[in-house]
Design a protein around this motif. Structure first.
Motif, PDB file in Angstrom:
ATOM      1  N   UNK A  31       8.749  12.402  -8.706  1.00 39.52           N
ATOM      2  CA  UNK A  31       9.137  11.019  -8.413  1.00 39.52           C
ATOM      3  C   UNK A  31       8.207  10.483  -7.337  1.00 39.52           C
ATOM      4  N   UNK A  32       7.653   9.294  -7.573  1.00 43.31           N
ATOM      5  CA  UNK A  32       6.711   8.690  -6.629  1.00 43.31           C
ATOM      6  C   UNK A  32       7.272   7.353  -6.163  1.00 43.31           C
ATOM      7  N   UNK A  33       7.471   7.223  -4.853  1.00 32.63           N
ATOM      8  CA  UNK A  33       8.113   6.050  -4.267  1.00 32.63           C
ATOM      9  C   UNK A  33       7.182   5.422  -3.233  1.00 32.63           C
ATOM     10  N   UNK A  34       7.264   4.115  -3.100  1.00 33.62           N
ATOM     11  CA  UNK A  34       6.483   3.432  -2.075  1.00 33.62           C
ATOM     12  C   UNK A  34       6.515   1.933  -2.281  1.00 33.62           C
ATOM     13  N   UNK A 121       5.228   7.437  -0.475  1.00 32.09           N
ATOM     14  CA  UNK A 121       3.920   6.948  -0.032  1.00 32.09           C
ATOM     15  C   UNK A 121       4.060   5.816   0.987  1.00 32.09           C
ATOM     16  N   UNK A 122       3.311   5.939   2.057  1.00 31.03           N
ATOM     17  CA  UNK A 122       3.291   4.923   3.109  1.00 31.03           C
ATOM     18  C   UNK A 122       1.847   4.511   3.355  1.00 31.03           C
ATOM     19  N   UNK A 150      11.837  19.271  -2.851  1.00 36.46           N
ATOM     20  CA  UNK A 150      10.997  19.018  -1.671  1.00 36.46           C
ATOM     21  C   UNK A 150      10.556  17.564  -1.581  1.00 36.46           C
ATOM     22  N   UNK A 151      10.626  17.020  -0.382  1.00 37.04           N
ATOM     23  CA  UNK A 151      10.231  15.635  -0.111  1.00 37.04           C
ATOM     24  C   UNK A 151       8.941  15.647   0.696  1.00 37.04           C
ATOM     25  N   UNK A 152       7.908  15.025   0.152  1.00 39.26           N
ATOM     26  CA  UNK A 152       6.592  14.988   0.789  1.00 39.26           C
ATOM     27  C   UNK A 152       6.229  13.542   1.118  1.00 39.26           C
ATOM     28  N   UNK A 153       5.842  13.292   2.353  1.00 40.65           N
ATOM     29  CA  UNK A 153       5.377  11.966   2.751  1.00 40.65           C
ATOM     30  C   UNK A 153       3.857  11.950   2.679  1.00 40.65           C
ATOM     31  N   UNK A 154       3.326  11.011   1.900  1.00 46.87           N
ATOM     32  CA  UNK A 154       1.875  10.882   1.744  1.00 46.87           C
ATOM     33  C   UNK A 154       1.423   9.588   2.403  1.00 46.87           C
TER      34      UNK A 154
END
Length: 396
Positions: A31-34, A121-122, A150-154
């Motif tokens: 899942x890709x969020x931003x 994504x930020x 897992x939650x990854x901040x890019x």
């Protein structure tokens, strides 16, 4: 053994093994969020080496999420069109949709349906993260706690180090349950002064993903990602080491001529696994071109015991144990050299240094022969040291 390797039926068998390797991959779901304009599409297309995130690709899952997939690639991306402060894509609406997506995937009990990672994504060029986003990340982690996703901040568009540092510090002080904060610049960025800031961070993201993802889906990610050839090579070398252990055991069998077909089968399995690790998106017939080139041109099929027959010349008292060791050493040497040469060829193809058409040229064939001979010498020296040490310990 040489004749068998060159036989069309054997090449076909390798092709079937490659197909089986691909069919055994677990589908990777991310899942890709931003927010709008954060650069999700560029990130997706860069790390997977394809224009997967073009406008219009994918089908709606909810008002806020669309499902992106491509035939024959074991990857599903759940992309959000952008988290906004109003309208259908508000933070709360998006949160509810993502939580449902993750929980529903887990409840199926099917690893091919489960969500394996979330990328948030930020835009690092802004130098800040909004309180709404902090709360979103916290709520998402809490509401999907038992799914172990897992939650990854890019940090996309990571151009200025000062901005990246500031955002990382803001996130870290919140003690959010996230796995990693990874700054990336997905494509080169031209500056006003005519200079260019080189893309960076994508390969680091690939390595971090390899550490973060569940074991059952790592092979899929390594194969389909295009950000790190080194990651593919590492996986391929693990395959070689495992195969060497197998062929050494086979080579030590005290049954004359029993080892050749078994060793050949192990080596075919190795080639199939290495091919799958590199994940080159080419037709089966073209795979056969590569395999035929490596097996035929390197002379791997005819080197045999001749290459390592002198390993024990300086060791006294060679008997039954040593005889088995010679066969095992031969198998290990050939297998290692074959695998390493194959890695080099696939690496050059992946980097665009040679094409499939080049494999039939005398120049490239000479280069492959040279590479194989170099790998044989390296592997032979390694086996000589290992076997010599083993025999001395047995007879001491």
């Amino acid at each position: 053994m040489a004749d068998s390797y060159e036989n069309l039926e054997i090449l076909q068998d390798i092709g079937n093994k490659i197909k089986d390797e691909y069919s055994n991959f677990t589908t990777l779901n991310i899942v890709i969020i931003g927010k709008t304009g954060v650069g999700k599409s560029t990130l997706i297309n860069t790390i997977f080496g394809q224009k997967l995130a073009e406008t219009g690709i994918g089908k709606p899952v909810t008002q806020a999420i669309r499902k992106i997939e491509k035939k024959d690639i074991p990857l599903v991306l759940y992309d959000t069109p952008g988290m906004e402060l109003k309208g259908d894509n508000t933070a709360q609406n998006l949160l509810d949709d993502v939580v449902d997506l993750i929980n529903n995937g887990t409840e199926t009990g099917d690893v091919n349906q489960a969500i394996h990672c979330v990328w948030y994504c930020i835009n690092a060029s802004s130098g800040r993260i909004e309180p709404t986003e902090i709360q979103f990340l916290r709520d998402l982690a809490i509401k999907t706690k038992y799914c172990n996703v897992p939650l990854v901040v890019i940090l996309t568009k990571s151009i200025l180090k000062e901005n990246v540092k500031q955002i990382k510090e803001e996130i870290e002080k919140e003690n959010l349950p996230i796995k990693k904060i990874i700054p990336v610049l997905s494509e080169n960025f031209p500056t006003d002064g005519g200079m260019e800031i080189k893309a960076h961070g994508i390969e680091q993201l690939a390595w971090e993903m390899n550490d973060i993802l569940p074991d059952y889906v790592k092979a899929t990610f390594i194969s389909i990602q295009d950000a790190s050839i080194a990651l593919k090579q590492e996986k391929a070398r693990i395959v070689i080491k495992s195969t060497v252990i197998t062929v050494m055991a086979i080579g030590g069998l005290p049954i004359p001529t029993s080892d050749a077909p078994l060793i050949m089968t192990a080596q075919m399995d190795m080639i199939a696994k290495i091919t799958a690790a590199f994940g080159l998106r080419i037709e089966k017939e073209k795979y056969m071109t590569i395999i035929y080139a490596i097996l035929g041109t390197t002379g791997a099929t005819s080197a045999g015991k001749k290459i390592v027959s002198n390993i024990f010349k300086m060791i006294p008292g060679v008997g039954t144990i040593a005889g088995g060791a010679i066969s095992a050493a031969t198998a290990a040497t050939l297998t290692t050299a074959l695998g390493e040469t194959y890695i080099v060829i696939l690496g050059q193809i992946a980097k665009g240094k040679i094409s499939l058409a080049d494999l039939s040229t005398k120049k490239v064939q000479r280069e492959m022969q040279h590479e194989f001979k170099a790998q044989m010498k390296k592997a032979s020296r390694s086996e000589e040291r290992r076997v010599g040490k083993e025999c001395r310990s047995r007879w001491s």
